[in-house]
Each structure stands twice: as C-alpha cells, then as structure tokens.
Design an enzyme around this catalytic site. Structure first.
Site, PDB file in Angstrom:
ATOM      1  N   THR A  47       0.575  -1.066  -0.132  1.00  0.00           N
ATOM      2  CA  THR A  47       0.512   0.102  -0.250  1.00  0.00           C
ATOM      3  C   THR A  47       0.740   0.832  -0.440  1.00  0.00           C
ATOM      4  OG1 THR A  47      -1.694  -1.233   1.036  1.00  0.00           O
ATOM      5  CG2 THR A  47      -1.724   0.705   0.883  1.00  0.00           C
ATOM      6  N   CYS A  48       2.324   1.188   0.559  1.00  0.00           N
ATOM      7  CA  CYS A  48       2.778   2.187   0.169  1.00  0.00           C
ATOM      8  C   CYS A  48       3.150   3.121  -0.782  1.00  0.00           C
ATOM      9  CB  CYS A  48       3.814   2.063   1.779  1.00  0.00           C
ATOM     10  SG  CYS A  48       3.420   1.573   3.520  1.00  0.00           S
TER      11      CYS A  48
END
Length: 159
Positions: A47-48
């Site tokens: 997600t980052c």
C-alpha cells in the site's frame, strides 16, 4: 498517549534522504513552516508503494501551491528510504525522512507493533498538518485501512 491537535511536534534527530543522507533535527524541519507529514509502515511495502507515497508525489505541486511542504516518514534506515525515493521518482523538495530507531515515531505515540509480521516496531499509517511545529490537524488510520491519510483527503481538508 499519542500526539493531539494543538501539541508541539517532538524534537528528535531524523535522517533526510535525497542525493545524500543528512541528519536533520525535527525542530529545524518544522519550525517556521507549514508541513504535511505523512507516515508509512514501511518503504517498499504494497500500500505504501502503490498508493500512499505515489499519491503525495502526484499531488506534490498542489501542496506547494498552498505553500505547504510535504514530508514522508518511515521507520526504516536511510539507505532503504533513499532507494525507495529513487524507485518512486520522488520530486526534489518532498522530504523523505528515515526514523531508523523509531524515536520520533515513539515520541509521537504513533508506533505500530508489527512484530507478528517480522517487521518490528514501525509507524502507524497517519498524516498530520503542522504550522510552526504545532499540530493543527491529525489523521490516523484504523488498522489495515488507507483513507484519511491519503494525499487527496489531506488536500481536501486543507482547502
């Protein structure tokens, strides 16, 4: 207890990465400026890397148009942060901050215990807006979520 709106940001030594790695005191970084600081649990994590940092890269000019600096924080070593910044094509001026020992994150009270995943202590996913080193707005994600700390959401809140 975690930092709250109206609290001053804690003083800690971070590593700022770009073409080189330089120590930077958090007071120096935040004093006299408007800054959005967002934190990710880990560089190169899904997600980052796919949404969180790319959103701030894409919206960087919109933040600058509001005279707001942007800083990304992660409890990673500065060499990992430097490689991640290069891989993500982070523009000059977007501060990439390594909190290798998690001291700043711990002082914020926003640690995430990711030991069950082999990642140790990390930062929770969050964003905050500070003026002259004082928190004016704060958005901390619920576990496993990515909503309130996105670049788009933060920009809407600053309008």
């Amino acid at each position: 207890m975690s930092i709250q709106i109206g609290d001053p940001l804690p003083d800690a030594l971070l590593q700022q990465v770009g073409d080189s790695i330089e120590p930077v005191d958090s007071a120096t970084l935040f004093t006299g400026r408007k800054v959005v600081l967002f934190a990710v649990p880990g560089a190169f994590t899904p997600t980052c890397s796919e949404r969180h940092l790319p959103g701030f890269v894409e919206q960087f000019d919109a933040f600058r148009a509001k005279d707001v600096d942007v800083a990304c924080l992660s409890v990673n070593d500065p060499f990992v942060m430097q490689a991640w910044a290069q891989a993500q094509h982070v523009p000059a001026g977007l501060h990439m901050l390594a909190d290798g020992n998690g001291e700043f994150t711990k002082a914020l009270g926003l640690q995430l215990d990711a030991t069950a995943y082999g990642m140790g202590l990390r930062a929770k996913r969050f964003a905050l807006y500070a003026e002259d080193g004082v928190v004016k707005q704060l958005w901390v994600e619920a576990p496993g979520e990515f909503k309130v700390s996105s670049a788009e959401h933060v920009l809407e809140q600053l309008s």
